[in-house]
Scaffold this active site. Structure first.
Site, PDB file in Angstrom:
ATOM      1  N   ALA A  23       0.800  -1.230   0.000  1.00 28.30           N
ATOM      2  CA  ALA A  23       0.000   0.000   0.000  1.00 28.30           C
ATOM      3  C   ALA A  23       0.832   1.278   0.000  1.00 28.30           C
ATOM      4  O   ALA A  23       0.284   2.355   0.279  1.00 28.30           O
ATOM      5  CB  ALA A  23      -0.931  -0.004   1.216  1.00 28.30           C
ATOM      6  N   SER A 139      -4.598  -9.894 -13.449  1.00 23.42           N
ATOM      7  CA  SER A 139      -4.205  -9.175 -14.656  1.00 23.42           C
ATOM      8  C   SER A 139      -4.831  -9.858 -15.865  1.00 23.42           C
ATOM      9  O   SER A 139      -5.015 -11.085 -15.880  1.00 23.42           O
ATOM     10  CB  SER A 139      -2.680  -9.184 -14.799  1.00 23.42           C
ATOM     11  OG  SER A 139      -2.281  -8.793 -16.101  1.00 23.42           O
ATOM     12  N   TYR A 165       5.041 -14.098 -14.982  1.00 17.00           N
ATOM     13  CA  TYR A 165       4.049 -13.153 -14.487  1.00 17.00           C
ATOM     14  C   TYR A 165       2.641 -13.614 -14.843  1.00 17.00           C
ATOM     15  O   TYR A 165       1.739 -13.615 -13.989  1.00 17.00           O
ATOM     16  CB  TYR A 165       4.306 -11.764 -15.076  1.00 17.00           C
ATOM     17  CG  TYR A 165       3.284 -10.728 -14.671  1.00 17.00           C
ATOM     18  CD1 TYR A 165       3.325 -10.154 -13.400  1.00 17.00           C
ATOM     19  CD2 TYR A 165       2.270 -10.337 -15.538  1.00 17.00           C
ATOM     20  CE1 TYR A 165       2.380  -9.220 -13.012  1.00 17.00           C
ATOM     21  CE2 TYR A 165       1.322  -9.394 -15.161  1.00 17.00           C
ATOM     22  CZ  TYR A 165       1.382  -8.844 -13.902  1.00 17.00           C
ATOM     23  OH  TYR A 165       0.449  -7.923 -13.521  1.00 17.00           O
TER      24      TYR A 165
END
Length: 294
Positions: A23, A139, A165
């Site tokens: 964050a 994603s 990824y």
């Protein structure tokens, strides 16, 4: 609610506790800022507490900083063991993209550990505290994954930063949907949801250079990139929802519920992944979440 949902549509979050990993920058920082501004108690679960405290000092409302490196199972366990009280919303936001090949102290490939195995262990260990929902960031690149469960940690294959990824983000979706199935079968009110930012101009891919800069007008800025996560964290949407931008290809725009790939929706593959991840994390995580029938 208008056709184009924005952060102005976030309902009052007073009395709610939200834990957000990663964050201190990008989408995680914007998510923390908006939820704290709406009244939530926001816990910034971050790798660098000093940086976290500096960021928290700039945020409105009630914030707290706790150390958590999701790439390290020891850190994940320590965070979970120290937690007391409820968590209304857990946001698995921390992630890395297309980094050079590296191994964690647990022996895992770094992207796999950070984007999936750490969040998997964290979620299942914290699940007894969660009262409302878990939101995990994926994603659209999950669509190109050809995940290999026999080598999830990329121990024997030649390293490919993009494929790694993509695999990690498909794993996130498989886990998200399997968790929702298990929660529903157990009669739990807790929801498991996924969000993706489209392609946002955050520092996630800053190390890849300036190649995307001339085309930034085609991409989501970080403020819009955070909207799907905020939507998933605050709106009354069904468990298992996959929230992303409404533009062509899900690249940019405002939040809407979409459909992940067919492979991401494969329950058999998801169950197998759950079992593999449980063994790899060696955290007895499979006993911490409701079990699905097989």
């Amino acid at each position: 609610m208008g056709a184009k949902w924005t952060n102005a549509d976030i309902p009052d979050q007073t009395g709610r506790t939200v834990v957000i990993t990663g964050a201190t920058s990008g989408i995680g920082l914007i998510t923390a800022r908006e939820l704290a501004g709406a009244g939530a108690r926001v816990v910034l679960a971050v790798r660098d507490p000093a940086k976290g405290r500096a960021v928290a000092a700039t945020l409105p409302g009630r914030t707290e900083v706790r150390e958590l490196d999701v790439s390290r199972l020891r850190s994940v366990r320590e965070f979970a063991e120290a937690w007391r009280g409820r968590i209304d919303v857990l946001v698995n936001n921390a992630g890395i993209m297309q980094v050079p090949e590296a191994r964690t102290e647990d022996g895992f490939e770094l992207q796999t550990a950070t984007n999936f195995l750490g969040p998997f262990a964290l979620t299942t260990l914290l699940l007894p505290h969660v009262t409302d929902r878990v939101v995990t960031v994926s994603s659209q690149l999950h669509r190109i994954s050809r995940i290999d469960l026999t080598d999830l940690a990329w121990a024997s294959r030649k390293y490919d930063d993009l494929r790694t990824y993509a695999d990690s983000k498909l794993a996130v979706l498989l886990f998200t949907l399997e968790l929702q199935r298990r929660l529903a079968e157990a009669g739990s009110p807790v929801r498991s949801l996924a969000a993706h930012p489209g392609i946002a101009t955050t520092n996630l891919v800053a190390h890849r250079g300036r190649s995307a800069t001339p085309f930034s007008f085609l991409l989501n800025d970080p403020e819009h990139g955070a909207l799907p996560t905020l939507f998933a964290a605050t709106q009354d949407v069904p468990g298992g929802s996959y929230v992303g931008p409404d533009g062509v290809g899900g690249v940019k725009g405002h939040p809407k519920i979409g459909t992940p790939s067919r492979r991401a929706r494969d329950p058999r593959l998801a169950r197998e992944l759950w079992d593999v991840a449980s063994r790899l994390t060696t955290a007895d995580t499979a006993t911490r979440a409701p079990q699905s029938g097989k």
